[in-house]
Scaffold this motif. Sequence first.
Motif: not given
Length: 301
Positions: A121-143
């Motif tokens: 779902q994390g993959r699909e939700d990012l894909k749904a935003r039209g995420f591309s190689k021009k963008d940057v993602v910060v994955g946040i998780t304490a654990s």
Amino acid sequence: MTDSLTFLTTEQRNARTIHMDEMTTVEMLTVMNDEDHKAAEAVKNVLPAITKAVDHIAEALKNGGRLFYVGAGTSGRLGVLDASECPPTFMVDPSLVQAVMAGGGRAFTEAKENSEDNENQGREDLKARGFSKKDVVVGITASGRTPYPIGALTYAGEVGAFTISLSCNDKSEISGKADCPIEVIVGPEVLTGSTRLKSATAHKMVLNMLSTAVMVKLGKVYENLMVDVHANNYKLRERAKSILMEAAGTSYEEAEEALQKAQHQVKPAIVMLKRKVSFEEAKRLLDTCDGQLRDAVNAKT
């Protein structure tokens, strides 16, 4: 991925609070305050990694990319908080800094903690935003092992985008998915496993650093003033006038007049005041200087 969380620092018991239920109120608050101080020190220890992240994000945004915060639970809510403050503070389009949260928008106020376990779902939700190689993602998780942001980072890496992880455990799983891992080691929580405490505090500090420093590099700040503030209500218009008075050394009345002529845009108003030019000329200078106010003020033409 191991099923056990007991090896994680964020899940360990804090020896200082073993008897927390027997403490007086002031004893409890004192130890919580002492532990919170560790968050700032932990952030200080990872400034080189934060520096790398800021420089890559700024470069991506200058070239038409966007910044995405992805997380679940408290981590996701922190992303929403930081992203939602960027438009009013820096007058950027809401699409420039986006938060993607496990469980969707309702999860901000209604806990949907089971949604974090779906990596796809994390993959699909990012894909749904039209995420591309021009963008940057910060994955946040304490654990550092939450499937939802791991799925998002994995997808981002597959499309060739720059990836950043933000966790509170050494050598965490999500760090292995990131071009720039940021591990803020704050130690065991006062309340065992409650990462909305020190871990969340440290992560909010980092997210504030990322967005603020990036916006400075994008020309949204002059000296230490919010010159791209969106002056769309009384409080913000008054703040804008104060900014003009500080930046241009002018009176309240002159600041008010310039702000009106500049259609409540602070940056061109400052150029107008400092260079004694029209609104149209101020906008031209800013356009010529890529929106960098200091360059526009000092431009030779």
